[in-house]
Structure formats: C-alpha cells, structure tokens
Design a protein around this motif. Structure first.
Motif, PDB file in Angstrom:
ATOM      1  N   ALA A  56       0.842  -1.203   0.000  1.00 24.25           N
ATOM      2  CA  ALA A  56       0.000   0.000   0.000  1.00 24.25           C
ATOM      3  C   ALA A  56       0.874   1.249   0.000  1.00 24.25           C
ATOM      4  O   ALA A  56       0.580   2.226  -0.712  1.00 24.25           O
ATOM      5  CB  ALA A  56      -0.917  -0.018   1.220  1.00 24.25           C
ATOM      6  N   LEU A  57       1.967   1.210   0.766  1.00 25.47           N
ATOM      7  CA  LEU A  57       2.922   2.332   0.800  1.00 25.47           C
ATOM      8  C   LEU A  57       3.427   2.646  -0.597  1.00 25.47           C
ATOM      9  O   LEU A  57       3.432   3.785  -1.045  1.00 25.47           O
ATOM     10  CB  LEU A  57       4.123   1.965   1.681  1.00 25.47           C
ATOM     11  N   VAL A  58       3.841   1.574  -1.231  1.00 27.46           N
ATOM     12  CA  VAL A  58       4.485   1.751  -2.529  1.00 27.46           C
ATOM     13  C   VAL A  58       3.482   2.189  -3.584  1.00 27.46           C
ATOM     14  O   VAL A  58       3.753   3.050  -4.415  1.00 27.46           O
ATOM     15  CB  VAL A  58       5.181   0.426  -2.928  1.00 27.46           C
ATOM     16  N   SER A  59       2.296   1.557  -3.533  1.00 27.53           N
ATOM     17  CA  SER A  59       1.347   1.867  -4.599  1.00 27.53           C
ATOM     18  C   SER A  59       0.479   3.071  -4.286  1.00 27.53           C
ATOM     19  O   SER A  59      -0.276   3.531  -5.129  1.00 27.53           O
ATOM     20  CB  SER A  59       0.455   0.651  -4.841  1.00 27.53           C
ATOM     21  N   GLY A  60       0.580   3.542  -3.069  1.00 28.83           N
ATOM     22  CA  GLY A  60      -0.134   4.770  -2.728  1.00 28.83           C
ATOM     23  C   GLY A  60      -1.634   4.585  -2.608  1.00 28.83           C
ATOM     24  O   GLY A  60      -2.391   5.546  -2.717  1.00 28.83           O
TER      25      GLY A  60
END
Lengths: 114, 513, 321
Positions: free
Chosen positions: C164-168
């Motif tokens: 989720a962090l990476v994909s925003g």
C-alpha cells in the motif's frame, strides 16, 4: 533442503497406495488367515476348542465322531488352535476377506463324512 | 486284547503297561503328549496332572507306546517297500559289513563305528541337522542318558554299545520343541524305533522333523538296579568298577582294573527289563538302517539297509569315502552268529509269553498275539490255496553238499531252509539253519548235508488251503513248508514260507512315508 | 457502481458472488488435499467424480446430514452463531478481492484495513468458538489461536501495508491496478514482504507449521472439537473460503491479481495465480512439522517483526518502489 527434494520427487511419482479392492497385495508366507479343519485328521481331542482365547471353536461330541463349529466373527486368527493340534489337522489359510453383513452367516461347520 | 478303550488313554496305559512294569522309559508318550502331562524323571514316568481336565478325548500316549497293540500293522508299512524279508531279519534291501574309515571312530566304538560315521557324514553334508543318541554318563560309564547332538563333536561322546534304558524318544521331543530342529536322525534300540514309527503312523506333528531312523541291534536291556545287584552278589563286581560291557556269545564285563568276566545270556535273563524278555525284535525291523556288532570281527559292523532313505544315506557315505564296505558273503560265520542270536531272542520271547499265559501273568498288549489269528485273517487264508501262494522256483541243495557250502549259500541268499533234491530230482530231505548251526566250525568242511538233514518231511498238497498251511507251520513250529505233488510226494512243486503268509495277512498295511 | 439490480444480484449471488466463491472453495480444498496426498505418496480423493474432485462437496453434504450435538454446558447462542459468523466473515472478505476485473465487487479506499480487521475478527471468532464449547480441548485450542494471532498480526499487517505504501492506495483493487499500470509484480520489488506474507498467511490459515490451535495429535480437533453436523459443515466451508481468501490476497497483492494477459480474461488469470498459491501453501503444509506455541510466538517477534520493519524501511527509502 533434502525434504523439499524428496517432497517434489514424491509429488511426481506414483503413490505407494495399493488400490484395494481393485488391486491386492500378495499375502506373505505364514500369514494367519481363516483356520481350516481337516476332519480326516482330526481325532476329537478338543484341545483347539479349549485353547482358543476367544472361544470361537466349538466341538460337538468327542473322539473320532466329533464335529467342529468355528465362529469366524469371534476368531482373532492368533493360530493357537493350529499350534496346539497334535496332528496338524488345522491349517491357517490365506483367506482374509471374511466380512459379512450377518453374524449368522459367519459360522463354518466341519462335519465327518462317512 | 483290549476291546473298548477309555476316552483318556493314560488310564489304559497305566493299567496295561506301567503298572505291570513294562515301561522302558523311552519317553515317546512324553514327547507326544499335547498337554505335557507326562514326564520321565529319576528313572520313573510321572503323571504330572490329570489330563482329563484339559482334553475331551486323547488316545495318544497309549497309541504311541511301543508296548501297546495300537498301530502295529501300520508301522510295518514304513519298511514294506523293501524287496526281501526273512523271519529273523525283517524287511530289508541289503545286508553288508561296514566299518568307519576313521580308525579313531572304530576304536571309540569298539566295533565298526558305523553309526557314528553315518551321523557325522550326515551332519557334515546337511543331510541331518541334529541326531538324538544315547551317551554314557561320566560318573557311571555303563549308564545311559539321551543326548541331542548338534555338531560333529557332540557325536563322538555317543559311541559304544548300550545295555540300559535311555529316554531317547523324550530327547526327540525335546529336539523338536526346544531346539526347533527340522531334520533329526534318531538312533535307538528296537523298542525306541517302534515308538518313533508309531508316532509316524499316528501322524503326530513332531514327526515332521524326523529325517532318518537308525536302529541298534539289541538282545536285551537290563534293569540297572537288578543287574548291578546280581553282579555284586554273584561275581563280586561293584557297579562303579565296570568300565564297559560287550556282547558276543556271552556278556563280557570289563572292570576298571582290567579284569574280564564272561557271563552267559541265560544267567542274566531274569535281570533284563520285563518287556525285553518277550521282545522278538532283534534287528530293529522298523528302522531305516539297522547296525550291530559283527562278532567274531572286532572292528566291523553288520549293517542292514531297509528303506530308500537309509539306502541314500548309506550309499552317500560310502561314496564319500567315510565307510569301508565288505560283502557279508565273505564272512559266513558272522552271518551265522548273527542269525543265531536273533533266533535265540525269539525263542526266549515265545517261551516267556507262553509261560506267562499259563501262569496268568500280565503280558504287554503288543506281544499278546503269537500265533492266534483274527477271524478276518482266518477267512482270508481259507480263501486261498497253497498253489496260489507258493514260490515255484525253489532254491535246492544237493545232499552231497558240505555244511560249509550250505552256510555260504545261506549267507548269500539269506534263506533259512533249503530242500535237498538228488540227481533224480527227488525230494529227499530238508536242511535248516538250526541244523547247520549245530555243526562246530571245525567240522563244517567234512560234514555233508544228508548227514544233518531232516528226512521226515512236513508237506502239503497244492490244493490245500492257506489256512491248513498256516496251521501246520504253527503246529510243527517250522518256518517253511514244502508243497509236493499229491500223487508223487517226492516231486517238489514249490515252497511256502512264513513271509508269504505274512504278506497275505498284512496286505492292508502298505503305506508310503 | 451504477448497474441494474438484476446484474448486481447475479454478480453477488452467482458469479463472481457466493455460489462461485463456494465452488472455488471446494476446488481449493480439493487441490490442497490432492497436493498434500501426492507428496505423502498416497492418492488423496480418488473415486468421487473425476479424480475425486467432488469429494469436498460430498463431505459437506454428508456433514449436513449428521447429528448436530450441542454440549450441555456450552454457551448456546455463541455456539450456534460462531460457525455462521465464521462463514459470513470469510465470504464478506472475498468480496473485497478483484476477481473478474481489476476492480472488486465492493472495493473502496481503505478496504485493505477492513480486510485486516476481518482477518483479526476471524480469529476472535475462533477464540469465542473454542471458549464457549466448554471442553478443555476447545478451550486450549481457542486460547492458542488467540495467542498465535498475537504473534503474527504485526508482521501480517506490515506485509500488507508495504505494498500500500508503494502503490499509494489503501485498496486492494488499487494495488492490483498499480501493478498492472507499472507492468511489474510486487513480488519482484518486495520479495521479503512476499515471504513474510506467505508465512503469516500460513499462521492465519492454521496450516502446518502453525496448526497449533487444531493440533490433531495433541488436542483432538482443538477449537473445532465440539462442533458436529451442520455447524461443522459451515465451519469447514468457512475454512476453505479462508484458504481461498488468503491465496487470493497473496495473488492480488504480490502477484498482480486479476489482470488480463493478452486475450486471456482476468478471471482466468486470477484463478491460475490463486491456484498456484494454493499449491504453494499446500506444499509448505506437507513438508513442515508443527511448532510449539512458544516457539511460534517468540519466533514471530524475534525474526519476522524485525524483518517486516526492515521491509517497511526499505520500501520507504525507495528500494522496491
């Protein structure tokens, strides 16, 4: 790591299961299946009946006219009767598929032929 | 004869064999008992517990005892496939003289060492995996105890002759149950052999482990306390002094300080075991091979081969070079002495049975019938005629033949009686083994057949029934009868021996091992 | 989504709704049983249907017809509701996974958090089910399940958050779309996260080596011991759905999920990926031995938590993103 290799090998090879009743394993020598009485050799001493641990053998009469009734549903196939018979009149056969729906049918009688 | 039998055989056994004192402690009953109720211990048969609590019906100990009448006919079946039979020798294939090639064995056994050699060869070639024999006790060398020999070394302690009871059949049972042996050689006296054959005829399961039976030629066994008492009182010999006992014409007792005393059999006859006095089996007639001393030869043994199994072992041993073999025809004196002893034993036995019958004393059931026939047997014999059962090709001797020649013919053909027929083909007499025996060795070359022959002949006509033949033979106590032409009594047509009659009476007994 | 009610009902109830999901659950059980059996050198289900594929359905139907016993001292309402809640929760979570397209039936921003909540609630239900059926076996099973959750919940959450962090995006569908947009699967960018998620999913599913709550050889059937008949049928179905859920989470978040590859429709791609994950999970299940509860919890805290934190740090500084 070895177990992963073993698991993968087993995954792709034929299982070890014997698909009974479509396949059957050969029965080994000395297998104790259903005991069978040879009434020509039986002298009616009654030792098999007395020594049976589950009381599966009944002897009717005594001596050379005696007849045997064997209750297969009580038998535990220990082979003690064959062991005790002084004349080897009892043989443990290789029969093991003895299940039935009725206990009354699981009785084998051995009579004398004149 | 027992008519009805009890459900539990021991009761009969006790009444007919043990209480009258006929038990020779062979131990066959102990080996065969399926509930182990019998045990031989301290020279006595013990009944450990009441076996009727454990079995409904059991005939085993009575049937298997060598002194009961049960299964006697069936035991004969083990030797009847042999081609020859003579009254004193039983059924046999061949008689030879043999000795062990190993001198040590001959020395140890004080004769040919044949039994030890055969057993050693058997164990080495895996023909047998163990042997049940008797060995001397260390403390008292003349006493015996049974032993189970598993390796060749065990056998060397078991050589030599036996004159006392030994529970070999019990040891056989032990070899099967406790040692789990599967190819056992059994060595025993005629009664032991009879016990084992009865076990075999009964089809007892311990017999599956029997491989071969070697019988020892036996005159009598002695009761240890009685014989030692006799020796102490009459000849001043203590039991502990005795080193060994030999038998040729007399019993020769050798003491530890090298004194030798000779005692005739008739002197010690009353100190034998009860049953031995009535036993007619000198040569162990039911064994596979019978072995005995070959007096006057000191390092040869006489070997009688009866069955196929015995022949196999013997020929194998000869081929392997373990035994030296000699034809018995080379030693007519050996044969003569041997047959003489057999006849002597039989005579004594018949005398004793008759005496006991007269005095109403007990007789072992096996020996009760001497010459009486069963109704079935009588009717069988009445149906046949002399000409149907006689042998037409008779072996005859010229009246001018010397006794030496007659003896060598007897040694070769083993017949006990030969009719004398002259050049005109006339029957003039008959000469038997007894007649020949009576002539001393020195005079045998000069005496002629006609001098010793019986001139008064007992004959039958060809149309006479076999029953008549049998009755005549029994009445005159002869072993053979001549069949002559009714019109011309000098014309010999054939001969009928006791063996021929036996074959008719015993035809239902044929059985294979 | 503005769709006509009929299609919606069809989608919810049949495809890719409840019926489809239940069938997939049965299929998942079949795959699991077959793979484990073959590794153990036996056949697995063989005679019902082609190669035993109908066996899970047969087992379900058989259980439905069996006697349903409630222990005398058990807490009746909770006892009756626990299997239903268990089933319902698993089913609900599955609606959050994109199956037929890159958008799930019920996707919204933050459905990842809902998913994590449902996963936690599942275990709470397990604990309640064990606690309310009064038998000692159930009690220990339930307690161990809760304890196990204490071990793996943090790494699980971290392993789910890093994508989720990476994909925003806090939506599973969003993560799937991000992967499809960037043409790369997150497993390649964050292999560590994938490994951690795999291990934590094993624990969530109570698969060996983390099947402590249902340790057959130790506590009969653990928290499921007292359930029989219909309740057990529903529990087992719920379990199968959980397996499907876990595999589909892994395949959606790390393996790209339901994307179309060339002319293959997304649902097929999704199914292939999910089944591969199921096979992987079954494989792991078959080769490992069970951990003790103390080994499990301490192992989780000692190794997995630091690794998960490491993964987060790596993701935030730009590695794998």
């Amino acid at each position: 790591m070895a177990i992963i290799k073993e698991a993968l090998r087993q995954l792709f090879s034929r299982p070890a299961t014997v698909r009974y009743p479509f396949e059957r394993m050969a029965v080994p020598e000395g297998f104790r299946g259903r005991p069978v009485w040879d009434m020509h050799r039986c002298i009616g001493c009654g030792l098999c009946s007395r020594v049976c641990p589950s009381g599966a053998i009944e002897m009717i009469g005594k001596g050379l006219e005696a007849e045997i009734i064997h209750y297969v549903d009580r038998c535990m196939f220990c082979g003690q009767c064959a062991e005790s018979c002084p004349r080897n009149a009892i043989t443990m056969t290789k029969e093991y598929e003895l299940a039935d729906y009725s206990r009354k049918k699981m009785v084998y009688e051995y009579k004398r032929s004149t | 004869m027992k008519v009805s039998r009890e459900l539990i055989a021991y009761n009969d056994l006790k009444k007919l064999v043990i209480e009258p004192g006929f038990c020779i402690l062979c131990g066959a009953c102990e080996a065969a008992c399926p509930v182990h109720a019998l045990k031989i211990e301290h020279d006595e048969l013990h009944y450990l517990f009441d076996c009727s609590n454990h079995v409904e019906f059991c005939p085993i100990c009575y049937d298997v005892c060598p002194f009961t009448e049960a299964l006697l006919l069936e035991t004969l079946g083990f030797v009847t496939d042999a081609p020859n039979r003579r009254e004193s020798i039983g059924y046999y294939r061949k008689i030879v003289l043999a000795q062990a090639r190993d001198e040590k064995l001959r020395e140890l056994s004080h004769s040919g060492g044949v039994v030890a050699a055969l057993l050693l060869h058997g164990i080495k070639t895996d023909f047998i995996d163990s042997a049940v024999v008797s060995e001397s006790e260390e403390e008292a060398p003349i006493r015996l105890r049974p032993s189970i020999s598993l390796v060749p070394d065990d056998l060397l302690s078991a050589v030599d002759c036996k004159y006392f009871p030994s529970a070999v059949a019990k040891a056989f049972g032990k070899a099967v149950h406790e040692y789990g042996k599967l190819e056992i050689a059994f060595v025993g006296t005629p009664c032991h052999v009879r016990a084992i054959r009865k076990l075999e005829a009964w089809e007892h399961k311990i017999i599956n482990s029997l491989k071969i039976v070697i019988g020892l030629i036996c005159l009598w066994s002695f009761s240890y306390p009685e014989l030692t008492k006799f020796l102490r009182e009459n000849h001043n010999i203590e039991a502990d002094d005795i080193k060994r006992i030999d038998l040729d014409r007399k019993y020769r007792i050798l003491t530890k300080d090298n004194r030798e005393i000779a005692i005739s059999p008739s002197e010690v006859r009353d100190h034998t075991l009860n049953s031995c006095r009535m036993c007619q089996d000198f040569t162990a007639e039911l064994a596979d091979i019978s072995v005995g001393g070959a007096h006057p030869l000191t390092d040869w043994s006489i070997v009688i081969i009866r069955t196929e199994e015995g022949e196999r072992l013997f020929n194998d041993a000869v081929k392997a070079g373990v035994l030296n073999v000699k034809s018995i025809e080379e030693e007519p004196e050996v044969y003569r002495h041997f047959v003489e002893m057999a006849i002597l034993k039989r005579q004594y036995a018949i005398e004793e049975v008759e005496r006991r019958k007269r005095n109403n004393e007990p007789i072992p059931p096996a020996f009760m019938r001497t010459t009486e026939l069963l109704p079935r047997e009588e009717s069988l014999l009445s149906m046949l005629k002399a000409e149907q059962i006689m042998t037409r090709d008779v072996m005859t001797i010229s009246p001018e033949a010397t006794v030496e020649e007659i003896l060598s013919i007897m040694t070769k053909h083993h017949h006990m009686g030969y009719p004398l027929v002259n050049e005109k083909n006339e029957l003039v007499g008959i000469v038997t083994f007894e007649d020949v025996s009576k002539v001393p060795a020195s005079k045998r070359a000069e005496t002629l057949a006609k001098e010793i022959a019986h001139k008064k002949l007992i004959t039958v006509n060809p149309e006479a029934s076999a029953m008549e033949v049998y009755e005549k033979m029994s009445k005159h106590k002869i072993g053979r009868i001549l069949v002559v032409d009714k019109e011309d009594p000098k014309k010999l047509l054939g001969i009928i021996t006791k063996t021929d009659i036996l074959h008719i009476l015993r035809w239902p007994m044929k059985r294979k091992r | 989504m503005a769709q006509d009610p009929l299609t919606l009902i069809f989608q919810i109830l049949i495809f890719p709704g409840i019926a489809f999901l239940i069938l997939l659950a049965f299929l998942a059980e079949w795959i699991d049983r077959k793979v484990v059996a073959r590794i153990q050198s036996r056949y697995g289900p063989l005679y019902t249907g082609f190669s035993g594929i109908l066996q899970p359905i047969a087992d379900f139907l058989k259980l439905l017809s069996k006697e349903d016993i409630t222990p005398e001292w058990a807490d009746r309402p909770v006892f009756t509701l626990a299997p239903i809640v268990f089933l319902a929760l698993s089913l609900t979570a599955l609606f959050l996974i994109p199956i037929t397209s890159e958008n799930a039936l019920a996707s919204f921003e933050g459905d990842l958090i809902l998913l994590m909540f449902i996963l936690t609630m599942l275990i709470v239900t397990v604990f309640l089910a064990g606690y309310c059926s009064v038998s000692p076996f159930s009690l220990i099973g339930g307690v161990r399940a809760a304890l196990q959750m204490i071990g793996y919940e943090i790494p699980l959450a971290l392993a789910l958050i890093t994508p989720a962090l990476v994909s925003g995006s806090l939506s599973i569908s969003g993560i799937v779309q991000w992967q499809s947009l960037n043409g790369v699967w997150l497993i390649i960018l964050q292999p560590l996260g994938f490994g951690i998620l795999l291990i934590c999913m094993l624990a969530e599913l109570e698969f060996v080596p983390f099947d402590i709550p249902e340790a057959e050889t130790e506590i009969v059937a653990g928290w499921m011991t007292e359930f029989s008949g219909r309740k057990l049928a529903l529990l087992r179905l719920g379990k199968n759905l959980k397996v499907l859920l876990a595999s589909s989470i892994i395949s959606s978040i790390y393996l790209g999920g339901a994307q179309s590859a060339g002319f293959i429709p997304p649902v097929i791609v999704f199914l292939i990926k999910t089944f591969l994950v199921i096979i992987l999970l079954s494989f792991l299940r078959a080769v490992f031995a069970r951990f003790r509860i103390d080994q499990m919890v301490s192992g989780m805290w000692r190794y997995l938590v630091p690794l998960a934190v490491l993964q987060v740090i790596l993701a935030s500084i730009g590695v794998g993103g």
